[in-house]
Design an enzyme around this catalytic site. Structure first.
Site, PDB file in Angstrom:
ATOM      1  N   SER A 278     -20.004 -17.561  -6.124  1.00 30.22           N
ATOM      2  CA  SER A 278     -20.780 -16.585  -6.876  1.00 30.22           C
ATOM      3  C   SER A 278     -22.241 -16.684  -6.470  1.00 30.22           C
ATOM      4  CB  SER A 278     -20.632 -16.854  -8.378  1.00 30.22           C
ATOM      5  OG  SER A 278     -21.616 -16.168  -9.113  1.00 30.22           O
ATOM      6  N   ARG A 317       6.293  27.838   7.289  1.00 29.02           N
ATOM      7  CA  ARG A 317       5.084  27.136   7.740  1.00 29.02           C
ATOM      8  C   ARG A 317       4.100  27.203   6.582  1.00 29.02           C
ATOM      9  NH1 ARG A 317       4.564  27.245  13.376  1.00 29.02           N
ATOM     10  NH2 ARG A 317       2.713  25.931  13.156  1.00 29.02           N
TER      11      ARG A 317
END
Length: 447
Positions: A278, A317
Site C-alpha cells: 500500500s 445480411r
C-alpha cells in the site's frame, strides 16, 4: 495513442497478453483477409473459373507488406468495411488488369467471417494452452494437499473440514470440462464462410460448391452446410464458453482473496518485493492478480451477453448486430487471456499455510465437528435427538467459552454410550474428511 486498457502501454501486460493481442491486431486480421483472397484465387484457378495467370498475380500481392494500412483506414472510414479497400489495393497492384479476378464471387462478409474464424482458431489454442498449464498446477496442489485439512465454509461461516486438495481438485474438474468444451466447440465454430451476397452463391454460375469446398480445405476449415451470415449461434457459443471459463477463474480468485484475509491467512498469492503493498500502509499484502482476474472476467461475462444480442440479426445480411461482434469478440479474448495469465501465476506460485488452516479449524474449540458428533451419537440415541442435544451443547459452549469436548464428556446421557477417548476421535478433523481423498483421486484420473 492507446485509449483502452488492452492497448495501454501501462496496463496491457496486466489485463491481456502480447500473444492474444497479436491475434486480434489490425495486422493479423488484414493478413487473414489476404490469406483468404489468395486461397480463393488458387482454388478458382484449379477449377478453371479464373485464369491461372490471374491467380498467380493475385497471390503474389497478398502480402501485408504490400498493403498501405493508412490508406486502408481511409478507405474503411469512407466505405464502411475494410474488405473492399483490401480488394481494391490488391487489384491495383496486379498487372494487366489481372487483379479484376480477385474476390471472384465473394462478398464482404464471406471474407470477414472466415478471417474471424481463423483468428478464433489461433485464439482458442492460446486459451487451451493456458488452461492446460493451470490444470497441471492445480493437479500438483491437489495431489500434494490431498489430505491437508482445511475448514469448509458455508454462507461464509465455518462448516466442516474438507481438504485443500479437495478444493483444488474441484477447480481442476471445471478446468478439464472447459478443455473438453473447447474441443467440442471447434467442431462447430471452425467453419468457413463463402456464400455470396445473400448466401446462395448465385454469383457463380458453375463451380460454386466446389469453390466453397476447396477454399475451406485450403484454410483447414470445415465446409458449412448452409450460409451463416445471420445465423450467429457459433460466435455466441464462443462467447458463452469464454464466459464459463471466466466464471471458474473468478471462483478461484474469490477464494484466494478470502483466504488471504489477515484473519484467515491460509493461502497467499506469490510474493515479489513490493507486490501488493500500500502507498500508506507498509504492512499490507493485498491480493493483486485475484483483483485483476475478477475485473477482467466480469467484463467478459458482459461481452458474452452482447454476442447473444448479436444473434438477433435481420434477414440474410444484418444492419448492426454483426458489428457488435467486431467490438466485443477481440476484447473478450484479450481479457480472458489476461485472466488466464494471472490465474496461472497465482496457482503456479500459490503459498499454502497448512498450519494456519489447522489453526482456523480449531478456532471454534471443536464446534465445527458437531456434525461428526451428531452422526456418532445417532446410532445410540437417534440422529434427530442427537442433533438437538449437540445443538444445545454448542450454544452452551459459545456462551460459556467451554470446549465442546468437555461439555460432551460431562453429559450423563452421552457418557453412558461414548467415553471421552471416543469423543476425542469424533472431534478430530482428520477423521472427518469424508471421501475427499477419493474424490481428488477421481479427478486426477481424468488427466
Amino acid at each position: 495513442m492507446a485509449a483502452s486498457i488492452i492497448d495501454s502501454q501501462v496496463f496491457q501486460g496486466i489485463f491481456s497478453t502480447d500473444a492474444m493481442r497479436q491475434v486480434w491486431s489490425d495486422e493479423n486480421r488484414t493478413q487473414k483477409y489476404l490469406d483468404i483472397e489468395a486461397a480463393l484465387a488458387r482454388v478458382q484457378a484449379r477449377l478453371g473459373l479464373i485464369p491461372q495467370e490471374a491467380a498467380d498475380e493475385i497471390v503474389s500481392h497478398c502480402r501485408l507488406d504490400q498493403i498501405d494500412l493508412a490508406r486502408l483506414r481511409e478507405q474503411t472510414e469512407r466505405i464502411g468495411y475494410p474488405i473492399l479497400g483490401v480488394v481494391t489495393q490488391i487489384n491495383q497492384l496486379c498487372r494487366d488488369k489481372l487483379g479484376e479476378y480477385v474476390h471472384w464471387g465473394a462478398t464482404t462478409q464471406d471474407i470477414t467471417d472466415t478471417a474471424t474464424v481463423l483468428q478464433i482458431r489461433e485464439a482458442l489454442q492460446l486459451v487451451d494452452d493456458e488452461l492446460a498449464a493451470i490444470a497441471a498446477a492445480l493437479a500438483r496442489l491437489a495431489k500434494e494437499h490431498r489430505l491437508t485439512p482445511v475448514i469448509g465454509r458455508s454462507n461464509l461461516q465455518q462448516a466442516i473440514p474438507v481438504t485443500f486438495g479437495y478444493k483444488m481438485a474441484g477447480l481442476l474438474s471445471a478446468v478439464l470440462r472447459h478443455r473438453e468444451r473447447l474441443a467440442q466447440l471447434k467442431q462447430r465454430v471452425l467453419v468457413g464462410e463463402f456464400a455470396g451476397a445473400a448466401g446462395t452463391l448465385a454469383s457463380l454460375e458453375s463451380g460454386a460448391m466446389q469453390t466453397q469446398a476447396g477454399l475451406c480445405e485450403e484454410l483447414g476449415l470445415a465446409q458449412p452446410v448452409i450460409a451463416w451470415h445471420t445465423i450467429r449461434d457459433n460466435i455466441a457459443e464462443v462467447g458463452a464458453v469464454l464466459g464459463l471459463i471466466g466464471g471458474t477463474l473468478g471462483k478461484l480468485s474469490m477464494d484466494v482473496k478470502l483466504m488471504m484475509q489477515t484473519e484467515v491467512g491460509e493461502v497467499y498469492e506469490p510474493y515479489h518485493h513490493g507486490r501488493g503493498s500500500s502507498s500508506t500502509m507498509p504492512q499490507k499484502r493485498n491480493p493483486i492478480s485475484s483483483c485483476y482476474i475478477h475485473a477482467a472476467i466480469s467484463v467478459v461475462r458482459q461481452h458474452a451477453a452482447a454476442l447473444m444480442d448479436a444473434m438477433v440479426a435481420d434477414h440474410e445480411r444484418s444492419t448492426g448486430p454483426w458489428e457488435i461482434e467486431w467490438i466485443v469478440l477481440p476484447e473478450a479474448f484479450c481479457l480472458i487471456a489476461g485472466a488466464l495469465k494471472q490465474s496461472r501465476f497465482v496457482i503456479e506460485g500459490l503459498q499454502v499455510d497448512a498450519e494456519a488452516m489447522r489453526r482456523n479449524i480449531d478456532l471454534t474449540g471443536g464446534l465445527v465437528m458437531s456434525e461428526a458428533v451428531m452422526m456418532g451419537l445417532g446410532p445410540y440415541i437417534g440422529r434427530e435427538y442427537a442433533h438437538d442435544l449437540v445443538y444445545d451443547l454448542c450454544r452452551e459452549s459459545i456462551a460459556t467459552k467451554t470446549p465442546l469436548l468437555d461439555l460432551l464428556a460431562a453429559h450423563a446421557e452421552i457418557a453412558r454410550h461414548v467415553d471421552r477417548p471416543a469423543l476425542e476421535r469424533m472431534l478430530d478433523p482428520a477423521n472427518y474428511l469424508g471421501q475427499s481423498g477419493l474424490m481428488v483421486d477421481r479427478v486426477l484420473a481424468c488427466l
